[in-house]
Design a protein around this motif. Sequence first.
Motif, PDB file in Angstrom:
ATOM      1  N   ALA A  86       0.826  -1.212   0.000  1.00 20.96           N
ATOM      2  CA  ALA A  86       0.000   0.000   0.000  1.00 20.96           C
ATOM      3  C   ALA A  86       0.861   1.263   0.000  1.00 20.96           C
ATOM      4  CB  ALA A  86      -0.941  -0.001   1.204  1.00 20.96           C
ATOM      5  N   ALA A  87       2.035   1.182   0.613  1.00 17.43           N
ATOM      6  CA  ALA A  87       2.949   2.331   0.664  1.00 17.43           C
ATOM      7  C   ALA A  87       3.886   2.361  -0.536  1.00 17.43           C
ATOM      8  CB  ALA A  87       3.757   2.298   1.957  1.00 17.43           C
ATOM      9  N   GLY A  88       3.741   1.427  -1.448  1.00 15.43           N
ATOM     10  CA  GLY A  88       4.604   1.379  -2.616  1.00 15.43           C
ATOM     11  C   GLY A  88       6.048   1.029  -2.272  1.00 15.43           C
ATOM     12  N   GLY A  89       6.246   0.324  -1.156  1.00 17.07           N
ATOM     13  CA  GLY A  89       7.587  -0.055  -0.727  1.00 17.07           C
ATOM     14  C   GLY A  89       8.357   1.069  -0.049  1.00 17.07           C
ATOM     15  N   ASP A  90       7.698   2.218   0.165  1.00 15.35           N
ATOM     16  CA  ASP A  90       8.337   3.372   0.803  1.00 15.35           C
ATOM     17  C   ASP A  90       8.111   3.301   2.309  1.00 15.35           C
ATOM     18  OD1 ASP A  90       9.375   5.801   1.564  1.00 15.35           O
ATOM     19  OD2 ASP A  90       7.910   7.010   0.472  1.00 15.35           O
ATOM     20  N   PHE A  91       9.164   3.006   3.056  1.00 14.63           N
ATOM     21  CA  PHE A  91       9.032   2.867   4.505  1.00 14.63           C
ATOM     22  C   PHE A  91       8.616   4.169   5.172  1.00 14.63           C
ATOM     23  CE2 PHE A  91      11.664  -0.709   3.331  1.00 14.63           C
ATOM     24  CZ  PHE A  91      11.158  -1.726   4.110  1.00 14.63           C
ATOM     25  N   ASP A  92       9.023   5.306   4.628  1.00 14.35           N
ATOM     26  CA  ASP A  92       8.640   6.590   5.208  1.00 14.35           C
ATOM     27  C   ASP A  92       7.159   6.895   5.009  1.00 14.35           C
ATOM     28  OD1 ASP A  92      11.108   7.384   6.330  1.00 14.35           O
ATOM     29  OD2 ASP A  92      11.836   7.938   4.330  1.00 14.35           O
ATOM     30  N   ALA A  93       6.505   6.219   4.069  1.00 13.98           N
ATOM     31  CA  ALA A  93       5.091   6.465   3.788  1.00 13.98           C
ATOM     32  C   ALA A  93       4.163   5.524   4.547  1.00 13.98           C
ATOM     33  CB  ALA A  93       4.834   6.337   2.290  1.00 13.98           C
ATOM     34  N   LEU A  94       4.701   4.691   5.426  1.00 18.27           N
ATOM     35  CA  LEU A  94       3.846   3.780   6.192  1.00 18.27           C
ATOM     36  C   LEU A  94       2.909   4.578   7.095  1.00 18.27           C
ATOM     37  CD1 LEU A  94       6.455   1.050   7.113  1.00 18.27           C
ATOM     38  CD2 LEU A  94       4.532   0.815   5.541  1.00 18.27           C
ATOM     39  N   THR A  95       1.761   3.999   7.361  1.00 23.53           N
ATOM     40  CA  THR A  95       0.716   4.662   8.140  1.00 23.53           C
ATOM     41  C   THR A  95       1.189   5.021   9.544  1.00 23.53           C
ATOM     42  OG1 THR A  95      -0.902   3.353   6.950  1.00 23.53           O
ATOM     43  CG2 THR A  95      -1.660   4.449   8.935  1.00 23.53           C
ATOM     44  N   VAL A  96       0.903   6.233   9.950  1.00 20.18           N
ATOM     45  CA  VAL A  96       1.240   6.706  11.294  1.00 20.18           C
ATOM     46  C   VAL A  96      -0.032   6.676  12.135  1.00 20.18           C
ATOM     47  CG1 VAL A  96       2.074   8.663  12.636  1.00 20.18           C
ATOM     48  CG2 VAL A  96       3.063   8.185  10.409  1.00 20.18           C
ATOM     49  N   THR A 131      10.737   3.495  21.976  1.00 25.95           N
ATOM     50  CA  THR A 131       9.959   2.398  21.396  1.00 25.95           C
ATOM     51  C   THR A 131       8.524   2.814  21.103  1.00 25.95           C
ATOM     52  OG1 THR A 131      11.335   0.818  22.587  1.00 25.95           O
ATOM     53  CG2 THR A 131       9.254  -0.002  21.747  1.00 25.95           C
ATOM     54  N   CYS A 132       7.923   3.615  21.961  1.00 28.89           N
ATOM     55  CA  CYS A 132       6.548   4.069  21.747  1.00 28.89           C
ATOM     56  C   CYS A 132       6.432   4.868  20.448  1.00 28.89           C
ATOM     57  CB  CYS A 132       6.086   4.906  22.932  1.00 28.89           C
ATOM     58  SG  CYS A 132       4.412   5.567  22.762  1.00 28.89           S
ATOM     59  N   VAL A 133       7.361   5.755  20.204  1.00 38.98           N
ATOM     60  CA  VAL A 133       7.344   6.568  18.978  1.00 38.98           C
ATOM     61  C   VAL A 133       7.522   5.672  17.757  1.00 38.98           C
ATOM     62  CG1 VAL A 133       8.496   8.440  17.735  1.00 38.98           C
ATOM     63  CG2 VAL A 133       8.173   8.607  20.208  1.00 38.98           C
ATOM     64  N   LYS A 134       8.407   4.684  17.852  1.00 41.19           N
ATOM     65  CA  LYS A 134       8.616   3.732  16.749  1.00 41.19           C
ATOM     66  C   LYS A 134       7.333   2.965  16.448  1.00 41.19           C
ATOM     67  CE  LYS A 134       9.954  -0.389  17.535  1.00 41.19           C
ATOM     68  NZ  LYS A 134       9.104  -1.476  17.090  1.00 41.19           N
ATOM     69  N   ASP A 135       6.699   2.447  17.491  1.00 42.96           N
ATOM     70  CA  ASP A 135       5.471   1.670  17.298  1.00 42.96           C
ATOM     71  C   ASP A 135       4.352   2.524  16.707  1.00 42.96           C
ATOM     72  OD1 ASP A 135       6.775  -0.546  18.259  1.00 42.96           O
ATOM     73  OD2 ASP A 135       5.926  -0.386  20.282  1.00 42.96           O
ATOM     74  N   ALA A 136       4.289   3.803  17.078  1.00 42.02           N
ATOM     75  CA  ALA A 136       3.256   4.686  16.544  1.00 42.02           C
ATOM     76  C   ALA A 136       3.510   5.034  15.087  1.00 42.02           C
ATOM     77  CB  ALA A 136       3.180   5.968  17.375  1.00 42.02           C
ATOM     78  N   ALA A 137       4.768   5.085  14.694  1.00 44.12           N
ATOM     79  CA  ALA A 137       5.107   5.525  13.338  1.00 44.12           C
ATOM     80  C   ALA A 137       5.204   4.403  12.316  1.00 44.12           C
ATOM     81  CB  ALA A 137       6.420   6.293  13.371  1.00 44.12           C
ATOM     82  N   MET A 138       5.534   3.215  12.724  1.00 43.35           N
ATOM     83  CA  MET A 138       5.868   2.173  11.758  1.00 43.35           C
ATOM     84  C   MET A 138       4.823   1.087  11.571  1.00 43.35           C
ATOM     85  SD  MET A 138       8.561   3.432  10.586  1.00 43.35           S
ATOM     86  CE  MET A 138       9.044   2.192   9.428  1.00 43.35           C
ATOM     87  N   SER A 139       3.648   1.218  12.064  1.00 41.59           N
ATOM     88  CA  SER A 139       2.580   0.228  11.901  1.00 41.59           C
ATOM     89  C   SER A 139       3.075  -1.159  12.283  1.00 41.59           C
ATOM     90  CB  SER A 139       2.007   0.313  10.486  1.00 41.59           C
ATOM     91  OG  SER A 139       3.008   0.033   9.532  1.00 41.59           O
ATOM     92  N   SER A 140       2.733  -2.173  11.501  1.00 38.48           N
ATOM     93  CA  SER A 140       3.099  -3.543  11.891  1.00 38.48           C
ATOM     94  C   SER A 140       4.382  -4.043  11.244  1.00 38.48           C
ATOM     95  CB  SER A 140       1.961  -4.492  11.561  1.00 38.48           C
ATOM     96  OG  SER A 140       1.857  -4.624  10.153  1.00 38.48           O
ATOM     97  N   VAL A 141       4.977  -3.289  10.335  1.00 37.35           N
ATOM     98  CA  VAL A 141       6.167  -3.759   9.640  1.00 37.35           C
ATOM     99  C   VAL A 141       7.315  -4.019  10.623  1.00 37.35           C
ATOM    100  CG1 VAL A 141       7.912  -3.198   7.910  1.00 37.35           C
ATOM    101  CG2 VAL A 141       5.518  -2.673   7.474  1.00 37.35           C
ATOM    102  N   PHE A 142       7.541  -3.108  11.563  1.00 37.03           N
ATOM    103  CA  PHE A 142       8.612  -3.276  12.536  1.00 37.03           C
ATOM    104  C   PHE A 142       8.072  -3.677  13.916  1.00 37.03           C
ATOM    105  CE2 PHE A 142      10.775  -0.789   9.303  1.00 37.03           C
ATOM    106  CZ  PHE A 142      11.978  -1.482   9.206  1.00 37.03           C
ATOM    107  N   ALA A 143       6.878  -4.255  13.965  1.00 39.67           N
ATOM    108  CA  ALA A 143       6.293  -4.714  15.227  1.00 39.67           C
ATOM    109  C   ALA A 143       6.647  -6.185  15.447  1.00 39.67           C
ATOM    110  CB  ALA A 143       4.785  -4.512  15.223  1.00 39.67           C
ATOM    111  N   PHE A 144       7.821  -6.402  15.983  1.00 40.51           N
ATOM    112  CA  PHE A 144       8.249  -7.772  16.299  1.00 40.51           C
ATOM    113  C   PHE A 144       9.199  -7.745  17.476  1.00 40.51           C
ATOM    114  CE2 PHE A 144      10.778  -6.145  12.746  1.00 40.51           C
ATOM    115  CZ  PHE A 144      12.069  -6.255  13.215  1.00 40.51           C
TER     116      PHE A 144
END
Length: 144
Positions: A86-96, A131-144
């Motif tokens: 959905a973000a076209g592979g752009d990590f900066d465009a992931l849903t916040v 970590t809270c800011v990361k989780d809010a900014a990166m959706s589920s891609v980096f949620a592990f």
Amino acid sequence: MRNTARWAATLGLTATAVCGPLAGAALATPSSAPASLYAPSALVLTVGHGESAAAATPERAVTLGCAPTSSGTHPAPALACAELRAAGGDFDALTVKRDVLCTKEYNPVVVTAAGVWQGKRVSYERTFANTCVKDAAMSSVFAF
């Protein structure tokens, strides 16, 4: 003389390693089907504490494959692949996530992604305040 022999051996082995697989492709018949109709999408994602990837030791790392199906050691590969598509592979465009409140504690977390996305080389690094800011900014891609 010894240096010349080493260089010749090194160049010979390198040429064999690079050109060897190409020789087999020349012998393939025209009726051979391609191995895959999808461009490769395979990533290694890491999370660690520190101000940069060079200074941080990765604490967690997962693999994520998105073509032709979602796979890898990521806990939710289908969701992560859908978000990246959905973000076209752009990590900066992931849903916040807008409704998240985080403390102003500074405990830097760095995330990285390396690999191939739809046939193109990817190298991504981003540092978050905690970590809270990361989780809010990166959706589920980096949620592990």
